[in-house]
Each structure stands twice: as structure tokens, then as C-alpha cells.
Design an enzyme around this catalytic site. Structure first.
Site, mmCIF file in Angstrom:
data_model
loop_
_atom_site.group_PDB
_atom_site.id
_atom_site.type_symbol
_atom_site.label_atom_id
_atom_site.label_comp_id
_atom_site.label_asym_id
_atom_site.label_seq_id
_atom_site.Cartn_x
_atom_site.Cartn_y
_atom_site.Cartn_z
ATOM 1 N N CYS A 447 -0.775 -0.786 4.422
ATOM 2 C CA CYS A 447 -0.692 -1.649 3.217
ATOM 3 C C CYS A 447 -1.613 -2.427 2.149
ATOM 4 C CB CYS A 447 -0.844 -2.955 4.567
ATOM 5 S SG CYS A 447 0.443 -2.752 5.891
ATOM 6 N N GLU A 449 -5.265 -0.782 3.056
ATOM 7 C CA GLU A 449 -6.654 -0.396 3.097
ATOM 8 C C GLU A 449 -7.183 0.639 2.402
ATOM 9 O OE1 GLU A 449 -3.547 -1.259 5.036
ATOM 10 O OE2 GLU A 449 -4.034 -0.382 6.598
#
Lengths: 804, 318
Positions: A447, A449
Site C-alpha cells: 500500500c 510502505e
């Protein structure tokens, strides 16, 4: 249109010029494939479960890395493969797209428990037949019971950690499947090919200590598996070629055949082979691990030489290259992850995390935007699907045309690209001991990170820490207000506290206590992964593993981190500000009255609740009185987490994002002093204000968010914003939107993403889901089909503040 | 005189010793960030309270009177019962009287839903500009501060102070005005402005007076003088059914803009909307307009064409 390569180098925007924005649409064949993907019912595929069980039975007694490599070989030899109609880039993990695959080595208990409700569960349902259920229960599950990752984690976690997890102070992740969340070294895979990797393993093997012998033996088996897998596609293409009558399709099949024959041993030679090789890499990683978030990294950087070569030599036109890229884009939508009901609520709508990062800077700090960056934007505009998860990196000197093109794609409403900020992320990575050269090369995993491509195991989704739940426990003196059970440290309850400072000090103690337990739990889970799920194929494409002869799960990567997310800053700040004003400063209520109100979910105390909502400053309005509390507790969480070490020799990294966890994590928290009712969702995103509380517009939100030192949150942060489509009407709209992005960049906020859709449209989609099957929305760090989200999450997205 | 002192237009005898620019006070009813329709780029609009005009279609009735006033938004009233009677039931439908102020004023502090509140606040120029500066990272090269209202020129000393403090901080500045003020006020403000957004409503003085309460001679004279100075002016025309949304009225306006040699040949049409209706109720005022509430895009296009025949560029909205 013939575009010269030299023109594209100086004017990369020619790959997606403004005059072609409005007509962006899928080619007919791409549209056909897309339709099949969206319409395809999700079934369960038992092949992996069956073959894995067979293979494990055959290899009992052997060292685990070798068993894993042999499993991979067994899988790729015997799993059904296909070359579907219209496909140009090939490679599949299950026979049909979007099938749910079961990896029994991760877990069988939850699957067994959910088999009967899989087709009807509210989030991420899958169809399953009675025969499949029978086979699983009779042939598969009995073999695994007691030996899966899930079972071993359950057996080894201490009672204290389990109790803290049960009281929902945090949620440990990666407890029932392999953890993924990594950027493999795609450039090396492309450059070396399977043969090159084999030579590298053999060279390292020669002068290795004996303790690494198993690692290298497994690596070689994994390479054989990769080679065989690719060769099977070559042979299948040959078979199909023989039967094919259509001349054009014959040509394509011949191309597939030649690419696969070559790639089975050799490095990619051109753009099309490079795309094919990339996809094989990710399919193989998925076959081995069945995990979320194997991400691609900076595709516009490492594929550029192949593209330029082909354009220069005339092998491809720009249009042909665009089409090929989009075939790969479609492929990313074929793999979904079967999660448990609980996990599916935290990660709703099948996010698989094929993140693609574009833009950013070169290692000497120049802008890195190129023709492929624009082609990626164009692919998203044309296809509007949920994968890949397209991310752009921006910085002070990002070119205006790139940002305007990105703004245009954002305005189309698929929630992509999401936007990352070099100006805060690069220094943040360096603070964590990452070299300057690697920090400037960062890319996005899953997502939101942040990680170093090809060099790091970031374990970025290790756990989520419920800051709001810990505040609730603190207010009640460490006891759960629902049960009265003392689950936290015994500290004074709000009714006994003499000052706001005392509340903060108690919260600090409880936070430290629960973070310690969370880290203890994460370290245990981490260690079990190394024992149970070594990943010989993945280890081939993560730097230092081969050189050191150590599996990636055991700390073989150059960098090793674990990421734990704090959820949710907004509710903590707003609740703290409310207690400060209502109890200690304005004396609206006593501490005891506040606790009574919370315990009873404000029953009969609507006046108090309304005052807490309307008459207390709220995070998200650039109001220092409450933003200072957000800053304090975000920074404190970051500081506490960052002090711990992982068992792989790295440190813990704080993050502030929730995926969709703000809904289930809110369900674990009773009424809070910010006026939120019990069990309602927490604020969304990670750093977003509570829905409806931000009333001063998007710039005020960004100003609130930037007050915490977000360079500390090196695992990643998430900020959602929602704009009405009408904002993008008018000729100056895109330029204004870019000014907003540039302001975001100057304020050193790591991430922002946008939903551009009206509440009206979403409500319409709730009523007529069939008509809105392809409506894509941003959930949190990823996009999903709106109609595939459960009702609570749909409602939450509708409630988010709209900017006009 | 030093730059950080007010040289002020002495509108009021006995103003006292010159104060610092930052300390000059005015009445503002809103500071609206991320405004993208009133001047270039991302801007912060400072809404002045008080206006010499009473336009029938005004969508900001809270901008008309000069003093802070009490408003009640019935939807936000939770009928809390704290005061015995329910505020929303008692809220008068006529102009709020002093008695009502005495009755409801003290309740605003305890109102849980924020339904009862004072609109308009006396603030210093320094305070307002420091709020505007919070969005400086977003202004880039084009954006900045826009004074609007109400009528900025109706609080000239405050307007001048705001503009000078903003300019000192490097902000780009714009002012939206109805143009109904003495020319001397423009003279004082123009040196600190980058752009004037000038509302031009009607060419016929009698019609203008009937619908806005004032004649248009001062307004037209000011527009001519501004054009003569070649000052950057953006002409905006509120498009109001029954008032000027007709071929004759628009042609007359277009002719003036076309004939003034140094005026940009561009008009922004601001179509009538009824979004302000609820605000009238919240102030206890009758809504002065009736009839159609929105205009179709086709009709807007027709009106735009009337202006375009005079060789003017037209944008709709802003």
C-alpha cells in the site's frame, strides 16, 4: 503518430500528451480481458493445497529450505497452466484469474472453520464446491494440523502477549500466511536471467561455509523450478501455434514461444521479453509464498533501457510499447489473496499490493521522470483497474507536466496514482541507517510502505497498534470498561486523576507497556517464519542472501526492518483535547461523569456528546491546540517503537496507516471522548482527521498533518482526501490541484491519495451494485472495487469529508 | 512616515495615535482557505463584514451588516432543552431584535450543536494575515490573498492594513469589489494590489438602484478610472434572472467592457444560485428572491454568446 526517441527523451510528456487525456480508454482487446477479469466469479483453486501436501509428504525429514524448494518444483511441474485468449504476456498462478489459493503450510484451522461460509461472508467471498470441501477436510487438513505457521504461532506466544492481543491493544499480522511485503531485485533478475543467477549461486557456493550448503542446494532447485515453469509456457505456446488458424494470433503465439524458450535460461533482450520476465518473476514469487505485496519498485527506471533500445532500433513503436505495458497491467489483476474473514476486514477488497513506483529522483538527485513514467500514467487512465497500485514520487523539482498528467489521472477517480514525497521520505530512510544512494532509490511496497528495492526485508505489516484502544484502557485505569477486567497496567482512572498531565503520563506508561508486548509477539512470529516458511526462490532476488548463504526470512537481506502501525492519531488527539477541555479546563463534567458517559456510550448524555463534537478543537483544522497533541503522540509512538530491534538484526519502524483496519479496530473501541460512539470506525487512512471534523478545507488538513515529525514514520504513512469530481471542472483546476500537491511536498508529508467521486455516485452504487461493478475507489493505500467492499466500509468511505 | 504605522484615511475624527499596521482592526466573518474561484491559483479569501449594497440575490446575507450578529442554524439545533424553550422554535422569522439578542446571545456559549453562533468577529490585520500565511506553501507563484465580502472598500483602513501587511510578507493580493466607493479609497489600496475583481451588475442606474439599493454612477466612474490606469481588472457579472439575465442588459455591459481601451476583454459570468437561502433563515431574514433557482448549462451558454458577440472572452463560474 511517429515520435522520435530523441524527442521522447527531451519531452517525455509526448507519451501521454494533454490532447490525448480526454480520449484515454482501453484498447478493444484490453477491454475484453478487463471485462473477463471483473466479471469472473471468484472460485477456490485446490491445486496448490493438493500439490503442496503431496510434496511435503515426499520430503519429510529433509531440511525445510530444501522442502520449500522441492515444493516449488513440484508445483510448477504439475499445476495446470494456460495461455488465454487475447493474451500476449503469459503466466498464471491459478487456472482461472482471481481464484482463491490455499497454502496449507500457513494455516488450515481458520480455513476449515470458514469453509462453509466462504461464499456468503460479507467481505471477499469465494465460491467453493462440496467436493472441494470434502477433499480439503479429508486429504489436506489432517496432514497439516499442528504444524502450520498459525498453529506454531499460537503455541509459542506467551500468555501475556496473547492477553494483550485478545484485549485488542494491538493486532499481530502475518500469523497465518507468508508475509511477502518486499521489493525483489527486479533489475538483477532481468540482467542476469536464470542462467546468470545459477552462475552466481554456484560461485558463492564454492567458497561457502558448510552451514550454507542447504541454502545453495535449495536455491539451485528453485532456479530449476523457475526454468521449468517458463519452459512449460514455451511448449504450450508451440502446441497452440500448431492448431491456430488466425495469422495474426499465430504471430503472437510465435512471439510468446520464442520469448519463453529464451527466458527459461537467459536474460531479457528487449522490452517485451523484459515485461514477460517481470511477470514470471512475480508469478513464481506468488506460487512460492502465496502472500500479499510483492511489489515492483521503480519500473520506469529499470525498464527504460529496454524500451529505448526497442524504440531506437524500430522493434517497437511507442503505441505498441504502450499496449504491451498494458497487457502486463492486466496481469496484475489476476492474482488475489484468500484471507480469513477477520483479515479480510482489515484488508478489504482483495488488495494484493503489486505496487509500481514511478518518478522521483536519480541517484545524483536529478528528476527521474521519463517516458515510461508517463506511459504508466496512461496505462492507469486507459484501464482504470485496481492493480497495479500506481504510486508517483514527487519532489521540489518535479516537472509540471508530469504532475498535471498525474492530476488528470487522479481526477478520473480510480484513486491512483497515490503521491509520495521525496523531500521527507529520503531523509527519513537515511535516519534509519539506509545509505544515501539506497534512500534516494526508495520505492513503495504494497500500500504505502517504504523500502529499498532488492535489498531489504521490511516486514512492513508486522502489526497494528490500536492507540485509541490503549487510550480507552488508560482512561479506565488499565481496565476494559466492558468487562471490568484489568488488562493493562494498574494506573489511576480518569476519575482519580488530578490533572491533564497525569492523564498523559498514564497514557505514556500504558503505551510503553503494550508496545513492549507487541514487539515481543512480532519477534516470535518473525522467528517462526524463518523456521516454517523459508523462501529459497525469493532469496535469489534479495541482495546479500546469496552472498551470505542466508535465507531472506532468516535475515539474509542487506537491510532488515519490521514495521508496526499506530492507529489512529486523530482519535487520540481529539479525545485528549476533549478531556483536557471538558474535564480539566472548563469543568463541563467531572472525570467520573466522563467515564460514566463513555461506559454507557453517551446514553442520555447527547448534550455532552454534541459539545464534545462541536465545541472542542478538532485535528484537521490547522488548530495548534489539538494538533500539538497529535504531534506529541505520533512522535512519542515513533520514538518508542524505533528503539526496539528485530531478531533479524534490524530495527522496528513506526508507520501510520490502517489499510481498512480503522473499521474493525474501531469496532474494538468503546465510546471515546471525541464524541465518537462505541464501535464506530476510527478516523480513516492513518493520518486523516476524523470524518466530518475537518471543516477548513484540504490545506488546513495538510497543515495539521505536517506538524508531527513524519520523517520518523519510516515504514510509511497514509492520508486520504476526497474531492468531488466537480472540483476538476474548469481549465485552471489541474494547475490548482498541482499547487496543492506542491504545497504537500513543501510541508514534508510523506503520502497523500485522493478519491474523486461524489457521495451520490457511491450511494447509487450501493443501490445498484450490478451497474457499478467496475467503479474503483481508494480504500487506504490501495484501490478496490466499491461493490466488493462490505457495507460498513462503504458507508465509511461515503462519510469522508468532501472538498469542492 | 514609517512603513509600520498607519497613515490611514481619517474616516473618524479622534482615531488616536497611529498604531502599528498589524493592530488595525476590522470586522471579518470568514477566512476561507483553499479558494480557487476568486483570482489565480490557490487563495485565501478574507470576507469583510458590511456592504453598502443590498443586492436582492446576495448569497451572503451575513456580509451585509457591519456589526457581528447572531445566527441560528435550525438543522444543527439538537433541541437540547437546556434553556427551557427550544431555540429553533422561537427563532424569529423577522429581523432579529435587540430583545432577541438579549435572549439568545448568552445561549451561544452553551449551545452544544454549534447552532447558535455569532457571525463576524473583530480581528486585527496581523491576526488575519498570520492565518492567511499558514497556507503560503500552497500559493506558489499565482495564489495569495483575496479580500472580499461584504465590501472591502467599506472598511478602507483595515483593507489597507491587511494588504500592506500581506505585501510585506510577499503575498500576492487581490480584491473583489462592488466598486461603490470614493475613488480616493481605490487610490489608497491599488499600490498594494495585484488584481481587482470588479463586479459589474447593470448599466441602467434606475434598475441598479431598484435591485441593489444604490445608483451605479460611482461604480461606472471607478471602473473607467481603473481601466484608464491600465490596472489589472477582471470584470465579473452576476447573472441574475429578472435583473440582468437578458440580451439587452448583457449587451450593454459587454459594450462598456469592449469600449474601454485598456480593460482586459474578458468577463466572468457568475450564475445566480440559491445556496444562500438557508442563511437568510438563520439570520431571521426573509429571502428576497423567488422563481427559478438554477440555470441550465444551455441557457448559460446562450448568455455567454451574447457577450462573445462583442468580441469578449467569457468564462462561467469565475
Amino acid at each position: 503518430m511517429i515520435t522520435q526517441v530523441s524527442d521522447l527523451k527531451s519531452h517525455p510528456a509526448l507519451a501521454f500528451p494533454p490532447e490525448e487525456w480526454k480520449s484515454a480508454n482501453a484498447e478493444e482487446r484490453h477491454a475484453r480481458i478487463r471485462r473477463r477479469l471483473v466479471d469472473n466469479p471468484r472460485e477456490i483453486d485446490l491445486v496448490r493445497a493438493r500439490l503442496t501436501t503431496e510434496s511435503y509428504r515426499q520430503t519429510e525429514g529433509e531440511p525445510m529450505p530444501l522442502r520449500r524448494a522441492r515444493m516449488l518444483l513440484h508445483l510448477v511441474r504439475h499445476m495446470p497452466i494456460a495461455i488465454h485468449q487475447d493474451e500476449v504476456i503469459v503466466g498464471n498462478r491459478s487456472l482461472e484469474p482471481r481464484m482463491g489459493v490455499i497454502a496449507p503450510e500457513g494455516a488450515v484451522n481458520w480455513i476449515d472453520a470458514e469453509l462453509d461460509v466462504l461464499p456468503t461472508r460479507p467481505q471477499d467471498p469465494f465460491n467453493i464446491t462440496a467436493e472441494q470441501i470434502k477433499e480439503l477436510r479429508e486429504e489436506v487438513f489432517p496432514y497439516w494440523r499442528g504444524n502450520t505457521l498459525e498453529d506454531i504461532v499460537e503455541a509459542r506466544l506467551s500468555d501475556e502477549v496473547k492477553a494483550a492481543s485478545r484485549c485488542k491493544a494491538f493486532k499481530l499480522n502475518q500469523t497465518d500466511h507468508a508475509q511477502g511485503h518486499i521489493l525483489p531485485d527486479v533489475p538483477a533478475w532481468l540482467r542476469l536471467g536464470i542462467g546468470g543467477l545459477r552462475a552466481k549461486v554456484r560461485a558463492a557456493q564454492r567458497d561457502c561455509p558448510s552451514k550454507s550448503a542447504v541454502f545453495y542446494e535449495s536455491a539451485l532447485v528453485a532456479l530449476d523450478a523457475a526454468s521449468e515453469f517458463i519452459l512449460r509456457f514455451a511448449c504450450l505456446a508451440d502446441e497452440k501455434l500448431e492448431k491456430e488458424r488466425d495469422r495474426a494470433r499465430k504471430g503472437e503465439l510465435a512471439g510468446i514461444s520464442s520469448a519463453c524458450h529464451w527466458l527459461a535460461e537467459n536474460p531479457a533482450r528487449d522490452f517485451r521479453e523484459a515485461l514477460q520476465a517481470v511477470w514470471f518473476l512475480f508469478v513464481l514469487l506468488q506460487i512460492e509464498s502465496n502472500a500479499s505485496s510483492f511489489s515492483l519498485g521503480r519500473i520506469d527506471q529499470y525498464l527504460l533501457p529496454y524500451l529505448e533500445h526497442d524504440l531506437e532500433t524500430g522493434i517497437l513503436t511507442l503505441e505498441e510499447a504502450q499496449e504491451l505495458l498494458e497487457y502486463l497491467w492486466l496481469k496484475f489483476n489476476e492474482i488475489v489473496l484468500l484471507r480469513s474473514s477477520s483479515s479480510a476486514r482489515y484488508f478489504a477488497g482483495f488488495p494484493i499490493g503489486f505496487n509500481v513506483t514511478t518518478g522521483g529522483q536519480t541517484k545524483d538527485g536529478c528528476d527521474a521522470t521519463n517516458v515510461l513514467s508517463f506511459m504508466c500514467l496512461r496505462a492507469q487512465a486507459n484501464l482504470c483497474m485496481t492493480q497495479p497500485n500506481l504510486s508517483i514520487r514527487i519532489h521540489e523539482n518535479s516537472p509540471q507536466d508530469f504532475l498535471e498528467a498525474a492530476a488528470f489521472v487522479i481526477s478520473r477517480g480510480s484513486g491512483m496514482p497515490q503521491v509520495f514525497n521525496d523531500e521527507v521520505i529520503i531523509p527519513g530512510q537515511m535516519q534509519r541507517g539506509i545509505s544515501a544512494e539506497d534512500a534516494v532509490n526508495y520505492a513503495v511496497v504494497g500500500c504505502v510502505e517504504l523500502s529499498t528495492p532488492g535489498k531489504a526485508l521490511g516486514w512492513s505489516d508486522a502489526a497494528m497498534f490500536n492507540m485509541a484502544r490503549v487510550l480507552e484502557l488508560t482512561l479506565f485505569g488499565g481496565a476494559d470498561p466492558k468487562t471490568g477486567e484489568q488488562v493493562g497496567l494498574p494506573t489511576p482512572a480518569l476519575s482519580e486523576m488530578a490533572s491533564f498531565e497525569e492523564l498523559q503520563s498514564c497514557y505514556d506508561q500504558q503505551t510503553k507497556h503494550f508496545i513492549r508486548l507487541m514487539v515481543e509477539g512480532c519477534n516470535i512470529v518473525d522467528g517462526i517464519h524463518a523456521e516454517v516458511l523459508p523462501s529459497p526462490f525469493l532469496s535469489l532476488v534479495v541482495q546479500d542472501c546469496v552472498a551470505r548463504g542466508v535465507d531472506v526470512t532468516a535475515g539474509g537481506a542487506h537491510y532488515n526492518f519490521s514495521g508496526v502501525q499506530g492507529v489512529q492519531v486523530a482519535n487520540v488527539a481529539d479525545s485528549m483535547a476533549a478531556v483536557e477541555l471538558a474535564v480539566f479546563n472548563a469543568h463541563w463534567v467531572s472525570g467520573k461523569e466522563m467515564l460514566d458517559a463513555l461506559r454507557e456510550d453517551f446514553a442520555g448524555r447527547e448534550i455532552l456528546r454534541q459539545r464534545l463534537i462541536n465545541r472542542v478543537p478538532k485535528y484537521g483544522n490547522d488548530d495548534d491546540r489539538v494538533d500539538s497533541l497529535a504531534r506529541k503522540w505520533a512522535n512519542r509512538y515513533s520514538g518508542l517503537v524505533g528503539a526496539y530491534s528485530t531478531i533479524r538484526g534490524g530495527t522496528y519502524l513506526p508507520g501510520f496507516y490502517t489499510v481498512s483496519a480503522h473499521v474493525p479496530m474501531g469496532a474494538n473501541v468503546g465510546a471515546t471522548p471525541d464524541g465518537r460512539h462505541a464501535r464506530e470506525p476510527l478516523a480513516d487512512g492513518g493520518l486523516s482527521p476524523s470524518a466530518g471534523c475537518d471543516v477548513k478545507g484540504p490545506t488546513a488538513v495538510l497543515n495539521s498533518v505536517c506538524k508531527a515529525d513524519l520523517s520518523l514514520a519510516a515504514n510509511g504513512t497514509l492520508l486520504n482526501m476526497k474531492f468531488l469530481p466537480s472540483f476538476f471542472e474548469g481549465e485552471r483546476a489541474l494547475a490548482n490541484f498541482v499547487s496543492l500537491l506542491r504545497g504537500f511536498c513543501r510541508l514534508h508529508i510523506p503520502h497523500v491519495q485522493f478519491n474523486v467521486v461524489s457521495a451520490e455516485t457511491l450511494r447509487e452504487a450501493q443501490k445498484n451494485p450490478a451497474e457499478f461493478r467496475s467503479l474503483v475507489v481508494r480504500v487506504a493505500g490501495y484501490s478496490a472495487y466499491f461493490v466488493e467492499l462490505d457495507r460498513a466500509l462503504q458507508d465509511e468511505i461515503i462519510r469522508r469529508t468532501e472538498f469542492v | 512616515m514609517k512603513d509600520d504605522t498607519v497613515i490611514g484615511v481619517p474616516t473618524c475624527p479622534g482615531l488616536g495615535a497611529p498604531a502599528r499596521l498589524e493592530d488595525v482592526e476590522g470586522v471579518v466573518f470568514n477566512v476561507q482557505r483553499f479558494s480557487v474561484h476568486d483570482g489565480p491559483g490557490i487563495r485565501t479569501n478574507v470576507f469583510f463584514k458590511g456592504c453598502p449594497l443590498r443586492c436582492a440575490w446576495c448569497c451572503n446575507p451575513e456580509s451585509q451588516r457591519f456589526q457581528p450578529e447572531l445566527a441560528l442554524s435550525a438543522q444543527q439545533c439538537i433541541r437540547c432543552g437546556q434553556f427551557g424553550d427550544v431555540c429553533a422554535d422561537d427563532w424569529p422569522h423577522a429581523v432579529v431584535t435587540k430583545t432577541n439578542k438579549d435572549k439568545f446571545g448568552p445561549r451561544s456559549d452553551a449551545c452544544p450543536g454549534g447552532a447558535l453562533r455569532w457571525l463576524g468577529e473583530r480581528r486585527t490585520a496581523g491576526d488575519v494575515v498570520s492565518e492567511v500565511l499558514r497556507d503560503q506553501p500552497f500559493y506558489g507563484s499565482g495564489g495569495g490573498m483575496t479580500l472580499t465580502g461584504g465590501e472591502p472598500t467599506a472598511q478602507p483602513i483595515f483593507a489597507e492594513a491587511l494588504l500592506r501587511v500581506a505585501k510585506r510578507a510577499g503575498l500576492s493580493t487581490a480584491m473583489e469589489t462592488c466598486g461603490h466607493t470614493r475613488w480616493q479609497v481605490f487610490e489608497r489600496l491599488l499600490p498594494h494590489l495585484d488584481l481587482v475583481l470588479f463586479d459589474l451588475k447593470h448599466m441602467d442606474g434606475a434598475v441598479h438602484r431598484h435591485w441593489t439599493g444604490v445608483d451605479n454612477d460611482l461604480i461606472l466612474a471607478n471602473l473607467r478610472r481603473l481601466a484608464g490606469l491600465k490596472f489589472p481588472v477582471s470584470v465579473r457579472v452576476p447573472l441574475i434572472p429578472g435583473f440582468n439575465a437578458d440580451s439587452e442588459s448583457l449587451t450593454a455591459i459587454a459594450r462598456l467592457v469592449a469600449e474601454l481601451p485598456d480593460l482586459e476583454k474578458h468577463i466572468s459570468l457568475l450564475p445566480y444560485h440559491a445556496f444562500g437561502k438557508a442563511k437568510y433563515a438563520s439570520l431571521g431574514l426573509p429571502y428576497p428572491m423567488d422563481g427559478e433557482e438554477t440555470m441550465s448549462p444551455e441557457r448559460l451558454r446562450e448568455f455567454a454568446q451574447i457577450l462573445e458577440t462583442q468580441q469578449l472572452e467569457v468564462s462561467i463560474g469565475s
